[in-house]
Design a protein around this motif. Structure first.
Motif, PDB file in Angstrom:
ATOM      1  N   ALA A  58      28.635 -13.054  28.508  1.00 33.89           N
ATOM      2  CA  ALA A  58      28.745 -11.784  29.228  1.00 33.89           C
ATOM      3  C   ALA A  58      28.100 -11.879  30.609  1.00 33.89           C
ATOM      4  O   ALA A  58      28.610 -11.310  31.588  1.00 33.89           O
ATOM      5  CB  ALA A  58      28.106 -10.665  28.416  1.00 33.89           C
ATOM      6  N   LYS A  59      26.986 -12.612  30.703  1.00 34.84           N
ATOM      7  CA  LYS A  59      26.326 -12.789  32.005  1.00 34.84           C
ATOM      8  C   LYS A  59      27.197 -13.573  32.974  1.00 34.84           C
ATOM      9  O   LYS A  59      27.039 -13.449  34.196  1.00 34.84           O
ATOM     10  CB  LYS A  59      24.991 -13.512  31.803  1.00 34.84           C
ATOM     11  N   GLN A  60      28.130 -14.369  32.425  1.00 29.84           N
ATOM     12  CA  GLN A  60      29.051 -15.145  33.264  1.00 29.84           C
ATOM     13  C   GLN A  60      30.295 -14.345  33.625  1.00 29.84           C
ATOM     14  O   GLN A  60      31.224 -14.868  34.235  1.00 29.84           O
ATOM     15  CB  GLN A  60      29.475 -16.432  32.534  1.00 29.84           C
ATOM     16  N   GLY A  61      30.304 -13.072  33.223  1.00 33.30           N
ATOM     17  CA  GLY A  61      31.439 -12.221  33.557  1.00 33.30           C
ATOM     18  C   GLY A  61      32.545 -12.200  32.519  1.00 33.30           C
ATOM     19  O   GLY A  61      33.596 -11.597  32.737  1.00 33.30           O
ATOM     20  N   VAL A  62      32.321 -12.848  31.360  1.00 30.75           N
ATOM     21  CA  VAL A  62      33.318 -12.860  30.297  1.00 30.75           C
ATOM     22  C   VAL A  62      33.240 -11.548  29.509  1.00 30.75           C
ATOM     23  O   VAL A  62      32.141 -11.062  29.213  1.00 30.75           O
ATOM     24  CB  VAL A  62      33.085 -14.051  29.339  1.00 30.75           C
ATOM     25  N   SER A  63      34.399 -10.982  29.194  1.00 34.42           N
ATOM     26  CA  SER A  63      34.433  -9.792  28.356  1.00 34.42           C
ATOM     27  C   SER A  63      34.209 -10.207  26.905  1.00 34.42           C
ATOM     28  O   SER A  63      34.978 -11.020  26.363  1.00 34.42           O
ATOM     29  CB  SER A  63      35.785  -9.088  28.502  1.00 34.42           C
TER      30      SER A  63
END
Length: 232
Positions: A58-63
């Motif tokens: 999530a911190k990497q922008g993954v949903s």
């Protein structure tokens, strides 16, 4: 009737980072971790590891999907111990937990609460609106979703068998009036889930053994299941 929305998907009984990594690209709303007695039961530490992986993604922008812990008659102490190690988004209660207990879980841990309702495999007796109201009205304001599952005398749910789907509409009517999500579990698999979605239109579907091969999560079956839920 208006436009039917696409049900959410919950994949239950996840046990490995490898499987989780392989399905993150799919439109899955919830991932379930089983803490109740089951062949899919995992330790709080392992669940914590999987949650940490999701948080990092999530911190990497993954949903990423929300995490759900499945419990059967847990004590307050058990929940305290497990959620300290595995910070879940949702607590799913699968037995005779009271409205007061559901409310305590919701407020104490700041999580959503899903409450299961066990349904018989046969449809000898379809519940009435009055009986469903008597059963579920006490839970108003204490739960975020009702999960219909097939009755299992040992584990409460997770039997891998379907229940009498003609019981769904009366529960669905109650849930919609209450503004509560209605999820359906019990014996779902890629071969039958589209029929359920097409005929009954639940808010969400929950699968575990139906996307396994020899007791292990099968990526191809998970992909097929999700596709059949989400196709128009």
């Amino acid at each position: 009737m208006g436009v039917q929305t696409v049900p959410t998907v919950k994949i239950c009984g996840l046990q490995s980072v490898e499987v989780l990594r392989s399905i993150l690209h799919l439109p899955i709303a919830h991932i379930g971790f089983v803490f109740a007695p089951s062949k899919r039961q995992l330790t709080p530490e392992k669940a914590g590891e999987l949650i940490a992986y999701l948080n990092n993604e999530a911190k990497q922008g993954v949903s990423v999907p929300l995490t759900v812990g499945v419990f059967v008659n847990p004590s307050e102490e058990q929940l305290e111990d497990i959620l300290a190690v595995a910070p879940l988004d949702v607590v799913q209660l699968h037995s005779k937990e009271t409205p007061a207990f559901c409310q305590w879980v919701r407020e104490h841990f700041k999580v959503k609460v899903f409450k299961s309702v066990s349904i018989s495999k046969s449809s000898d007796t379809i519940p009435t609106a009055q009986s469903v109201a008597a059963q579920l009205d006490p839970y108003l304001g204490t739960v975020d979703a009702i999960l219909l599952d097939t009755f299992d005398p040992v584990y409460g749910g997770g039997s891998g068998k379907t229940f009498a789907w003609d019981c769904i509409p009366v529960y669905q009517e109650w849930a919609r009036a209450a503004g509560i999500q209605l999820l359906v579990a019990g014996g779902l698999q890629p071969e039958n889930v589209h029929q359920l979605v097409d005929v009954y239109g639940p808010d969400g579907v929950d699968v575990s053994s139906g996307v396994e091969t020899d007791g292990v999560k099968d990526i191809a079956k998970i992909i097929s299941f999700v596709e059949r839920v989400t196709r128009k």
